[in-house]
Design a protein around this motif. Structure first.
Motif, PDB file in Angstrom:
ATOM      1  N   LEU A   1       0.830  -1.207   0.000  1.00 59.46           N
ATOM      2  CA  LEU A   1       0.000   0.000   0.000  1.00 59.46           C
ATOM      3  C   LEU A   1       0.867   1.261   0.000  1.00 59.46           C
ATOM      4  O   LEU A   1       0.583   2.218  -0.724  1.00 59.46           O
ATOM      5  N   ALA A   2       1.947   1.254   0.781  1.00 58.66           N
ATOM      6  CA  ALA A   2       2.858   2.399   0.800  1.00 58.66           C
ATOM      7  C   ALA A   2       3.550   2.578  -0.550  1.00 58.66           C
ATOM      8  O   ALA A   2       3.722   3.701  -1.024  1.00 58.66           O
ATOM      9  N   ILE A   3       3.923   1.480  -1.188  1.00 62.78           N
ATOM     10  CA  ILE A   3       4.554   1.549  -2.519  1.00 62.78           C
ATOM     11  C   ILE A   3       3.556   2.074  -3.540  1.00 62.78           C
ATOM     12  O   ILE A   3       3.884   2.915  -4.371  1.00 62.78           O
ATOM     13  N   TYR A   4       2.332   1.600  -3.464  1.00 64.05           N
ATOM     14  CA  TYR A   4       1.302   2.027  -4.410  1.00 64.05           C
ATOM     15  C   TYR A   4       0.930   3.494  -4.199  1.00 64.05           C
ATOM     16  O   TYR A   4       0.603   4.212  -5.144  1.00 64.05           O
ATOM     17  N   ALA A   5       0.971   3.961  -2.966  1.00 60.34           N
ATOM     18  CA  ALA A   5       0.617   5.351  -2.671  1.00 60.34           C
ATOM     19  C   ALA A   5       1.695   6.337  -3.137  1.00 60.34           C
ATOM     20  O   ALA A   5       1.397   7.511  -3.350  1.00 60.34           O
ATOM     21  N   ASP A   6       2.921   5.865  -3.305  1.00 62.83           N
ATOM     22  CA  ASP A   6       4.018   6.725  -3.760  1.00 62.83           C
ATOM     23  C   ASP A   6       3.913   6.919  -5.273  1.00 62.83           C
ATOM     24  O   ASP A   6       3.990   5.951  -6.024  1.00 62.83           O
ATOM     25  N   PRO A   7       3.757   8.144  -5.761  1.00 57.47           N
ATOM     26  CA  PRO A   7       3.609   8.367  -7.207  1.00 57.47           C
ATOM     27  C   PRO A   7       4.812   7.884  -8.029  1.00 57.47           C
ATOM     28  O   PRO A   7       4.659   7.503  -9.184  1.00 57.47           O
TER      29      PRO A   7
END
Length: 119
Positions: A23-29
């Protein structure tokens, strides 16, 4: 390809940490859409990096870890709190091996940006 290790206590912890990290990786543009989850092996894989989420049993099996060189390592809070002394010792061995090879844990800060457990 850079390989990273996230030490987890058990399978429940493994799933939770994989979900939070993805989720943190996906949230990072900068990293959105560049990584995918491989559920069978509990990995997050991209073109330039692979994050392995291993349980304490997997880490304690020395033969299982042969051939792995991790660019960075982190551990879940449950791993460090509840794992055995031997498990902690083997994690420290892998950590020192990472430092000896790359001179710094997580040199590029990839885990630091996307993982919110202990480093």
């Amino acid at each position: 390809m850079k390989m990273y290790l996230v030490a987890c206590f058990d399978q429940r912890d493994q799933i939770k940490m994989l979900q939070k990290t993805f989720l943190a990786i996906y949230a990072d543009p900068k990293t959105r859409g560049k990584y995918k989850v491989v559920q069978k092996r509990f990995e997050i894989v991209g073109d330039d990096a692979c994050i392995h989420f291993f349980t304490r049993e997997q880490i304690e099996k020395a033969s299982y870890m042969d051939g792995f060189e991790f660019y960075g390592m982190a551990k879940s809070p449950f791993y460090w709190e509840y794992t055995s002394f031997e498990g902690k010792q083997y994690y420290e061995y892998l950590f020192r091996k990472t430092l000896a090879r790359f001179h710094k844990n997580d040199r590029d800060g990839f885990l630091r940006r996307h993982f919110h457990g202990k480093r």
